[in-house]
Scaffold this motif. Structure first.
Motif, PDB file in Angstrom:
ATOM      1  N   GLN A  69      66.252  52.892 -17.890  1.00 47.40           N
ATOM      2  CA  GLN A  69      64.867  53.234 -17.555  1.00 47.40           C
ATOM      3  C   GLN A  69      64.552  54.704 -17.832  1.00 47.40           C
ATOM      4  O   GLN A  69      63.399  55.066 -18.037  1.00 47.40           O
ATOM      5  CB  GLN A  69      64.589  52.909 -16.084  1.00 47.40           C
ATOM      6  N   GLN A 106      71.084  50.414 -15.057  1.00 47.56           N
ATOM      7  CA  GLN A 106      69.649  50.113 -15.064  1.00 47.56           C
ATOM      8  C   GLN A 106      68.829  51.403 -15.034  1.00 47.56           C
ATOM      9  O   GLN A 106      67.886  51.571 -15.804  1.00 47.56           O
ATOM     10  CB  GLN A 106      69.303  49.244 -13.860  1.00 47.56           C
ATOM     11  N   ASN A 107      69.222  52.332 -14.170  1.00 43.21           N
ATOM     12  CA  ASN A 107      68.514  53.616 -14.113  1.00 43.21           C
ATOM     13  C   ASN A 107      68.620  54.356 -15.445  1.00 43.21           C
ATOM     14  O   ASN A 107      67.655  54.962 -15.901  1.00 43.21           O
ATOM     15  CB  ASN A 107      69.098  54.499 -13.010  1.00 43.21           C
ATOM     16  N   LYS A 136      59.330  56.192  -9.600  1.00 43.29           N
ATOM     17  CA  LYS A 136      58.851  55.139 -10.498  1.00 43.29           C
ATOM     18  C   LYS A 136      57.878  54.192  -9.810  1.00 43.29           C
ATOM     19  O   LYS A 136      57.884  53.000 -10.094  1.00 43.29           O
ATOM     20  CB  LYS A 136      60.042  54.331 -11.027  1.00 43.29           C
ATOM     21  N   GLY A 190      68.132  51.471  -5.522  1.00 45.61           N
ATOM     22  CA  GLY A 190      69.299  51.370  -6.397  1.00 45.61           C
ATOM     23  C   GLY A 190      70.399  52.354  -6.043  1.00 45.61           C
ATOM     24  O   GLY A 190      71.562  51.970  -5.840  1.00 45.61           O
TER      25      GLY A 190
HETATM   26 MG   LIG Z   1      66.973  52.178  -9.860  1.00 45.93          MG
END
Ligand SMILES: [Mg+2]
Ligand SMILES: Nc1ncnc2c1ncn2[C@@H]1O[C@H](COP(=O)(O)OP(=O)(O)O)[C@@H](O)[C@H]1O
Length: 277
Positions: free
Chosen positions: A184, A180-181, A235, A244
């Motif tokens: 992003q 996910q990171n 973020k 996370g």
């Molecule tokens: Mg994250």
């Protein structure tokens, strides 16, 4: 007398604003140290408090989108069913909308799980699993988003990777957070994510390694040591809550493994997760 002044100020809770009188001698030094300690405590408390309110804000932000989507979809469904006649086309649309609601509900479930599992002592349900399969499973979860954004995911698995004893769910969450990171971090969305598995034997033992590399924005040197801290995020604007990697770290530690990060601004980032076997 100076010491009394210091203590009075401290008791009145305004020692931060007040100039500390010059205290001399051993007791004076102790008093000054005391003031410093109190000041630090107060700052630490303020920081914690701020982290907590940021966290609460993050929670609200993260759940707002799925909730909005569910709410709007429900309203729309009601409109469809309050028509005089419902056509087959309407029904097909309803089925699609229900899928969306299902998806958003899953998102909410995931978000709440992230919060719940933070700082909980991790009990491992160990099973003999293939890391390659786990990675594929997580990649499948991101299929829609990577296809829509044009992000390429390139796998290079060691086909002879030995199976190992891991907690299936937790390792999936770990890779979910890393991938996910990576997604992003890729902006504009035409980068790639490389997922590699391999084994390494050294004096420290035998390791199975999963390597997640992206061609995203990279992480500046000065914040690299903070990225695993709970609630550290760059973020805020996008609703990041900074859990996370903290959770990823806990999961790796609970497995007796370790995680390394290498990154260069503008070039990308690589996370290497090591598991003993
Ligand atoms: Mg994250
Ligand atoms: N692959 C990556 N590329 C660039 N920065 C990253 C990457 N992974 C993590 N980071 C940095 O580490 C921070 C913490 O990550 P994380 O704990 O997952 O929280 P969040 O994603 O909610 O911000 C991110 O805000 C980001 O600055």
């Amino acid at each position: 007398r100076n010491m009394m002044t210091i203590i009075e100020h401290a008791e009145a809770d305004d020692f931060l604003e007040t100039e500390i009188p010059e205290a001399s001698g051993a007791i004076g030094k102790i008093a000054n140290n005391l003031v410093l300690t109190l000041t630090e405590l107060k700052l630490a408390h303020a920081k914690k408090f701020e982290a907590l309110s940021q966290f609460a804000g993050g929670v609200a932000h993260e759940i707002r989108n799925p909730l909005n989507s569910i709410g709007m979809t429900a309203q729309y469904l009601k409109n469809i069913f309050t028509q005089k006649k419902v056509s087959q086309r309407d029904i097909n649309e309803v089925i699609e909308l229900l899928d969306i609601m299902n998806y958003e509900t899953d998102q909410l479930k995931k978000i709440s799980e992230q919060f719940l599992t933070l700082n909980r002592p991790r009990q491992l349900k160990l099973e003999v699993v293939s890391l390659n399969n786990l990675l594929d499973f997580v990649l499948a979860e991101f299929k829609v988003i990577t296809e829509r954004t044009g992000i390429k995911t390139l796998r290079n698995y060691d086909p002879e990777l030995p199976k190992t004893r891991l907690d299936d769910d937790q390792i999936r969450q770990l890779f979910f957070n890393l991938i996910q990171n990576a997604i992003q971090a890729i902006q504009p969305k035409n980068g790639s994510i490389y997922i590699t598995t391999s084994i390494e034997k050294n004096a420290g033992g035998n390791w199975i390694i999963a390597n997640i590399r992206d061609t995203g924005v990279g992480i500046p040197d000065q914040i690299q040591e903070r990225i695993f801290d709970a609630y550290f995020t760059t973020k805020e604007q996008e609703g990041g809550i900074g859990l996370g990697l903290a959770i990823a770290y806990q999961i790796i530690m609970a497995h007796g493994g370790r995680i390394e990060v290498k990154s260069q601004v503008g070039m990308g980032t690589e996370f290497k997760a090591f598991f003993k076997y």
